[in-house]
Design a protein around this motif. Structure first.
Motif, PDB file in Angstrom:
ATOM      1  N   ASN A 283       0.831  -1.196   0.000  1.00 13.13           N
ATOM      2  CA  ASN A 283       0.000   0.000   0.000  1.00 13.13           C
ATOM      3  C   ASN A 283       0.869   1.252   0.000  1.00 13.13           C
ATOM      4  O   ASN A 283       1.986   1.256   0.508  1.00 13.13           O
ATOM      5  CB  ASN A 283      -0.910   0.004   1.233  1.00 13.13           C
ATOM      6  CG  ASN A 283      -1.871  -1.172   1.235  1.00 13.13           C
ATOM      7  OD1 ASN A 283      -2.347  -1.593   0.186  1.00 13.13           O
ATOM      8  ND2 ASN A 283      -2.131  -1.710   2.412  1.00 13.13           N
ATOM      9  N   LEU A 284       0.312   2.301  -0.576  1.00 14.51           N
ATOM     10  CA  LEU A 284       1.037   3.565  -0.587  1.00 14.51           C
ATOM     11  C   LEU A 284       1.101   4.175   0.802  1.00 14.51           C
ATOM     12  O   LEU A 284       2.020   4.934   1.110  1.00 14.51           O
ATOM     13  CB  LEU A 284       0.378   4.541  -1.569  1.00 14.51           C
ATOM     14  CG  LEU A 284       0.431   4.131  -3.047  1.00 14.51           C
ATOM     15  CD1 LEU A 284      -0.267   5.184  -3.898  1.00 14.51           C
ATOM     16  CD2 LEU A 284       1.863   3.942  -3.511  1.00 14.51           C
ATOM     17  N   ARG A 285       0.141   3.883   1.646  1.00 12.36           N
ATOM     18  CA  ARG A 285       0.130   4.348   3.024  1.00 12.36           C
ATOM     19  C   ARG A 285      -0.009   3.147   3.952  1.00 12.36           C
ATOM     20  O   ARG A 285      -0.779   2.233   3.671  1.00 12.36           O
ATOM     21  CB  ARG A 285      -1.014   5.331   3.273  1.00 12.36           C
ATOM     22  CG  ARG A 285      -0.820   6.687   2.615  1.00 12.36           C
ATOM     23  CD  ARG A 285      -1.990   7.597   2.928  1.00 12.36           C
ATOM     24  NE  ARG A 285      -1.797   8.929   2.388  1.00 12.36           N
ATOM     25  CZ  ARG A 285      -1.200   9.917   3.032  1.00 12.36           C
ATOM     26  NH1 ARG A 285      -0.763   9.716   4.260  1.00 12.36           N
ATOM     27  NH2 ARG A 285      -1.058  11.097   2.480  1.00 12.36           N
ATOM     28  N   GLY A 286       0.707   3.176   5.019  1.00  7.85           N
ATOM     29  CA  GLY A 286       0.641   2.072   5.958  1.00  7.85           C
ATOM     30  C   GLY A 286       1.158   2.502   7.310  1.00  7.85           C
ATOM     31  O   GLY A 286       1.748   3.574   7.475  1.00  7.85           O
ATOM     32  N   SER A 287       0.945   1.631   8.285  1.00  4.12           N
ATOM     33  CA  SER A 287       1.422   1.893   9.642  1.00  4.12           C
ATOM     34  C   SER A 287       2.800   1.281   9.824  1.00  4.12           C
ATOM     35  O   SER A 287       3.281   0.505   8.997  1.00  4.12           O
ATOM     36  CB  SER A 287       0.441   1.311  10.667  1.00  4.12           C
ATOM     37  OG  SER A 287       0.330  -0.093  10.503  1.00  4.12           O
ATOM     38  N   TYR A 294       7.644  -3.454   3.563  1.00  4.16           N
ATOM     39  CA  TYR A 294       8.330  -2.523   2.682  1.00  4.16           C
ATOM     40  C   TYR A 294       9.836  -2.770   2.654  1.00  4.16           C
ATOM     41  O   TYR A 294      10.492  -2.428   1.677  1.00  4.16           O
ATOM     42  CB  TYR A 294       8.082  -1.078   3.138  1.00  4.16           C
ATOM     43  CG  TYR A 294       6.635  -0.653   3.047  1.00  4.16           C
ATOM     44  CD1 TYR A 294       6.131  -0.081   1.896  1.00  4.16           C
ATOM     45  CD2 TYR A 294       5.772  -0.835   4.130  1.00  4.16           C
ATOM     46  CE1 TYR A 294       4.796   0.314   1.809  1.00  4.16           C
ATOM     47  CE2 TYR A 294       4.439  -0.447   4.059  1.00  4.16           C
ATOM     48  CZ  TYR A 294       3.965   0.136   2.903  1.00  4.16           C
ATOM     49  OH  TYR A 294       2.649   0.514   2.826  1.00  4.16           O
ATOM     50  N   ARG A 312       8.541   7.648   3.537  1.00  2.00           N
ATOM     51  CA  ARG A 312       8.482   8.808   4.425  1.00  2.00           C
ATOM     52  C   ARG A 312       7.892   8.358   5.751  1.00  2.00           C
ATOM     53  O   ARG A 312       6.708   8.027   5.832  1.00  2.00           O
ATOM     54  CB  ARG A 312       7.645   9.918   3.803  1.00  2.00           C
ATOM     55  CG  ARG A 312       7.659  11.204   4.620  1.00  2.00           C
ATOM     56  CD  ARG A 312       6.844  12.279   3.947  1.00  2.00           C
ATOM     57  NE  ARG A 312       6.819  13.503   4.740  1.00  2.00           N
ATOM     58  CZ  ARG A 312       6.095  14.573   4.433  1.00  2.00           C
ATOM     59  NH1 ARG A 312       5.342  14.554   3.340  1.00  2.00           N
ATOM     60  NH2 ARG A 312       6.122  15.639   5.198  1.00  2.00           N
ATOM     61  N   THR A 314       6.751   9.165   9.354  1.00  2.00           N
ATOM     62  CA  THR A 314       6.302  10.275  10.192  1.00  2.00           C
ATOM     63  C   THR A 314       5.564   9.724  11.398  1.00  2.00           C
ATOM     64  O   THR A 314       4.860   8.723  11.305  1.00  2.00           O
ATOM     65  CB  THR A 314       5.371  11.214   9.410  1.00  2.00           C
ATOM     66  OG1 THR A 314       4.264  10.472   8.905  1.00  2.00           O
ATOM     67  CG2 THR A 314       6.110  11.867   8.249  1.00  2.00           C
ATOM     68  N   GLN A 318      -1.829   9.225  10.896  1.00  2.00           N
ATOM     69  CA  GLN A 318      -2.161  10.017   9.719  1.00  2.00           C
ATOM     70  C   GLN A 318      -3.610   9.842   9.288  1.00  2.00           C
ATOM     71  O   GLN A 318      -4.098  10.599   8.455  1.00  2.00           O
ATOM     72  CB  GLN A 318      -1.237   9.613   8.557  1.00  2.00           C
ATOM     73  CG  GLN A 318       0.236   9.786   8.872  1.00  2.00           C
ATOM     74  CD  GLN A 318       0.576  11.213   9.215  1.00  2.00           C
ATOM     75  OE1 GLN A 318       0.151  12.146   8.536  1.00  2.00           O
ATOM     76  NE2 GLN A 318       1.337  11.404  10.285  1.00  2.00           N
ATOM     77  N   HIS A 319      -4.302   8.850   9.836  1.00  2.00           N
ATOM     78  CA  HIS A 319      -5.697   8.620   9.478  1.00  2.00           C
ATOM     79  C   HIS A 319      -6.659   9.219  10.492  1.00  2.00           C
ATOM     80  O   HIS A 319      -7.869   9.002  10.419  1.00  2.00           O
ATOM     81  CB  HIS A 319      -5.966   7.114   9.360  1.00  2.00           C
ATOM     82  CG  HIS A 319      -5.057   6.427   8.380  1.00  2.00           C
ATOM     83  ND1 HIS A 319      -5.227   6.517   7.018  1.00  2.00           N
ATOM     84  CD2 HIS A 319      -3.952   5.660   8.579  1.00  2.00           C
ATOM     85  CE1 HIS A 319      -4.278   5.819   6.401  1.00  2.00           C
ATOM     86  NE2 HIS A 319      -3.488   5.290   7.334  1.00  2.00           N
TER      87      HIS A 319
END
Length: 928
Positions: A283-287, A294, A312, A314, A318-319
């Motif tokens: 996924n492009l976003r993940g925890s 990754y 990236r 951070t 973010q959700h």
């Protein structure tokens, strides 16, 4: 005939002894051969030897000339005749020439065969001898010397060819050659096996000469390597067959060709290698829990190409419905308003102001944020933490008049903690009680259906609600007992005795386990052994309710928070496992996550609220455990709450955190802020570092990464915030801008920013290297004068090496030019005094022009332009000087000294001659 052969051998020995003088090894070899060589065979051998030696002397190589390629292949007879003529002309008195005349054959063939017979093994490996043959490409082919040696040995009857020499299929018999022979030949340095060499051997002519068809060459196969767009595993590659299973020591390129160094960039960016197949499924976003997917690398069977991925990292969820900026910016402003500023050297520093004002301000901010986001877990938890801090250390109304009474303070703090627990547990308890009442249970009697709900209410200290529920269920006796649970110690003792009596007469088997648990809770007995087994009052309770049960039902009303906390610690951390009955204080995210982190010391991670209770009970409790993000979130990069708590605790006097841990906390939170775009607030966080050099370096690095040359309004506000609110020196910002301008080759901006940053030496270098020459050539004197004016003061120019011959020279030139223009612009003014001053300045300026460093053609042009302007100034002085203070002789001497072009110097000297008879100096006196 025999006499003739004997005479021929004698002549040959005599001739060859003279030819091979000084080469005893070869002479001996020839003598040994002469013992069994016949006349006919020797003539053929000598012919081949002569041909080889002739080609060696002439240095014939492969005919690559375009002219020969166009004219076609040379004929064998023409080439042989030409070679014969050259050899005979070269040395008509040589023994080989005389022998060739006596035998009636060509000399180059005799020399070729001689050389092939009498060469050492080393020479056979290093020298190439060629036999001219008509081949389809029209080029000469190199024949390995071993070929001729083998042919001769087979002709002489040696049945055992030497090892290492290609073996012919048959030997010569008399004057006939074997049908066809496959040998090894060397074409353009490449050794080819199995090439038909019989036509080549036909050039070795004897008494009976046979003609064979031309040489047939086997064309090598050409293999084209196609890029397969995939990565071959090591075990399937050629490297594994060459190097085996071990590392590729013979080729570092093969060994390290697939290695990659992970690189960190700004804003928490990580560059790593992955494959196209892995990148297509993640996924492009993940925890952070999915980080291994990754960074897993290439899996078995994955042959897709390697690609570089940019991750990236951070901190923060973010959700979440509320943005990160909203959760931290308000708290950051509060902390800024409650900070003390000081200057250490040239670097500002901040520290928290002592007192409780910051604590209450943070609590109010968290309450405001909780009202706007009531369903956000992180916001709700932060509000609970701040309210707990207020209950333990805050300013309470009940303590205003009794601040010195320790007993009263203990009771007030205990009641405040009890209220905090009730407020935190109330929503969960009410929801659980309602769910229990509405859930049908066929195994439970109708008169016992309300007991589990009562237990839930009692675990949250909702005694009034529990009594009402018991009354509504016609359980009046139980309601009376529950109402006395929060009273004196006597009802608890009586209830405990009643449970013991029931157990002795086995009457407890007629009481349900839930009711026995309720009676044990009222009696303050955590564990009770009954006919149904061990009754645990903390069964299925989280740590906060378990701790509340100990505070409300197992400790007296006069006990302190520390007493209740010690009892709870024994309940979950007892040395004997049989005495452990309470749930440990795990963080909230443990309940829905199998991930259970540990600290580097191996200690378990407990909830942040539990650590705050421990710190209140013991001031020496380690702060590094309390300020670990794992105590309240599964995100190890989220340092928001930890950093704010550290500032508040520091203001309360808890300063026993080590410098290393404090620096790690500051830099981690600053990195988190930088990654989310709040780099100017990251500078504020870094100002809390204790070590001055580290603090200054960290802040300057942060500014260097985010400084901009644009005039964007948002950026300008951030820059003003740094200078006005944080007292960051503007020179740090100008230094960063100068570095950025140099990167973009904006030298004018770089020089200006360096001057504003106080970098006098660096700015002078930029001016002299990139700006001064263009300004002089384009006559942009005003701009150059503005730049140099900042460097002229003695305290600044004194730090610049070579200032007198560089910057000072340009400054004096500009001042003289400016003064001359001002003097000429005035009308009716006496020039005597001013001209004398200009004359002295010009005299000191002219010798230094030659000292101006010239590293490029543009610098030499600048030097020439300055010299020409000086000459013009002197010329104008001569014109306006009616009193003769400045004569044309001065002009002539200046022209001789200045680095002027010859043509320009001659013109100026002619102008000087118009005023006075001055001889023109020779050309060697003029400098170009």
């Amino acid at each position: 005939m025999a006499h003739s052969e004997s005479r021929m051998l004698s002549i040959t020995r005599h001739k060859e002894k003279a030819y091979f003088a000084g080469r005893p090894g070869k002479q001996k070899f020839f003598t040994l051969l002469g013992q069994f060589v016949t006349h006919d065979d020797f003539v053929e051998v000598i012919q081949g030897l002569e041909t080889s030696l002739s080609l060696q002397q002439r240095g014939l190589a492969l005919l690559e000339d375009d002219e020969l390629m166009e004219d076609g292949p040379l004929k064998e007879q023409e080439l042989n005749d030409e070679i014969d003529f050259d050899v005979e002309k070269m040395d008509s008195q040589s023994p080989t020439s005389q022998l060739a005349r006596e035998l009636g054959t060509s000399t180059h063939k005799v020399q070729l065969m001689k050389a092939s017979f009498f060469m050492d093994d080393n020479e056979l490996q290093t020298e190439d001898y060629m036999e001219m043959t008509h081949i389809p490409t029209g080029r000469l082919m190199q024949i390995h010397p071993n070929v001729l040696m083998e042919e001769r040995r087979l002709r002489l009857g040696d049945l055992e060819p030497p090892t290492g020499i290609p073996m012919l299929r048959s030997r010569f018999s008399g004057s006939e050659l074997s049908p066809r022979h496959k040998v090894a030949i060397n074409v353009k340095g490449v050794l080819l096996d199995g090439v038909d060499v019989t036509p080549v051997l036909s050039s070795v002519k004897g008494p009976t000469q046979r003609h064979y068809p031309p040489l047939r060459m086997e064309k090598p196969r050409t293999l084209i390597l196609h890029h397969r767009h995939e990565m071959v595993p090591l075990k399937s590659s050629t490297v594994s067959r060459v190097e085996g299973e071990g590392p590729c020591f013979s080729s570092p390129g093969l060994q390290l060709g697939r290695s990659f160094r992970a690189g960190w960039g700004r804003e928490g960016t990580l560059l790593t290698l992955t494959t196209q197949r892995n990148a297509a499924v993640v996924n492009l976003r993940g925890s952070l829990k999915d980080l291994d997917s990754y960074l897993g690398g290439r899996e078995a069977g994955d042959r897709s190409q390697c690609i570089v991925q940019r991750l990236r990292l951070t901190g923060g969820d973010q959700h979440a419905s509320v943005s990160f900026r909203e959760t931290v910016e308000g708290h950051l402003r509060i902390q800024l308003n409650h900070s003390v500023k000081k200057i250490e050297g040239n670097c500002p520093a901040l520290s928290p102001a002592t007192g409780l004002d910051a604590l209450h301000a943070h609590c109010i901010q968290a309450d405001t944020l909780g009202d706007s986001c009531p369903n956000e877990p992180y916001v709700t938890y932060c509000l609970q933490v701040w309210e707990l801090c207020v209950a333990l250390w805050g300013s309470l109304p009940e303590l205003e008049d009794y601040s010195d009474n320790k007993h009263h303070t203990t009771n007030v703090r205990r009641n405040a903690l009890s209220q905090w627990l009730e407020g935190v547990l109330s929503p969960l308890v009410k929801e659980e009680a309602a769910t229990t009442l509405n859930r049908p249970n066929a195994d439970r009697a109708q008169d016992e259906a309300h007991v589990p709900a009562v237990l839930s209410q009692l675990s949250g200290n909702l005694i009034l609600d529990a009594c009402n529920l018991l009354q509504d269920s016609s359980d009046f006796n139980a309601a009376i007992l529950v109402a006395q649970s929060a009273g004196s110690w006597l009802p608890r003792q009586q209830m405990e005795q009643q449970l013991i009596n029931w157990s002795e007469v086995s009457a407890d088997k007629f009481v349900s386990p839930e009711r026995l648990q309720m009676f044990s809770l009222v009696a303050g007995v955590p564990l009770f052994s009954s006919a149904h087994g061990t009754i645990n009052v903390c069964k299925h309770l989280d740590w906060k309710r378990a701790f509340g049960v100990h505070l409300w039902y197992m400790c007296s009303q006069a006990s302190s928070i520390t007493d209740a906390l010690l009892k709870y610690e024994e309940a979950f951390d007892s040395p004997e496992s049989s005495n452990r009955y309470a749930h440990p204080p795990d963080p909230l995210y443990f309940e829905g996550d199998d991930l259970q982190p540990e600290t580097s010391s191996g200690r378990a991670v407990w909830d942040l609220c539990y650590h705050l209770l421990k710190l209140y009970s013991s001031r020496s409790h380690p702060l590094d455990q309390l300020l670990n993000p794992a105590t309240h979130t599964s995100d190890p990069l989220d340092y928001r709450l930890c950093w704010f708590l550290f500032q508040v605790l520091t203001a309360l006097g808890y300063t026993h955190l080590s410098d290393y841990s404090a620096a790690l906390l500051h830099t981690s939170f600053a990195s988190q802020l930088e990654g989310l775009g709040l780099w100017h607030w990251a500078v504020f966080v870094l100002l809390h570092l204790k070590n001055q050099p580290s603090r200054q370096a960290a802040i300057q690095d942060m500014i260097d990464r985010h400084v901009e040359l644009s005039e964007d309004q948002e950026y300008r506000e951030k820059e003003e915030f740094l200078v006005e609110k944080l007292d960051i020196p503007s020179s740090w910002i100008h230094r960063a801008k100068a570095t950025l301008a140099l990167v973009h080759n904006r030298y004018k901006d770089a020089a200006w920013y360096m001057i504003n940053a106080g970098l006098w030496k660096e700015s002078h270098q930029i001016i002299m290297k990139h700006i001064a020459a263009d300004a002089i050539a384009n006559e942009n004197y005003k701009y150059l004068e503005e730049l140099l004016a900042a460097l002229v003061p003695a305290d600044r120019s004194g730090t610049i090496a070579g200032w007198s011959s560089t910057g000072q020279l340009l400054w004096d030139f500009l001042q003289v030019l400016k003064e001359m223009e001002g003097l000429l612009s005035q009308q009716g003014v006496s020039y005597g005094y001013h001209l004398e001053g200009l004359r002295s300045k010009l005299m000191s300026l002219c010798p230094r022009i030659n000292m101006l460093p010239c590293h490029s053609a543009k610098d030499r042009l600048c030097q020439s332009e300055i010299a020409q302007h000086v000459v013009h100034l002197v010329s104008r002085l001569v014109l306006v000087d009616v009193q003769g203070n400045v004569s044309s002789e001065v002009l002539a001497r200046l022209v001789e000294q200045l680095p002027l072009p010859k043509d320009f110097a001659r013109i100026e000297l002619r102008h000087a001659i118009d005023y006075v008879d001055v001889s023109v100096p020779p050309d060697d006196m003029l400098e170009v």
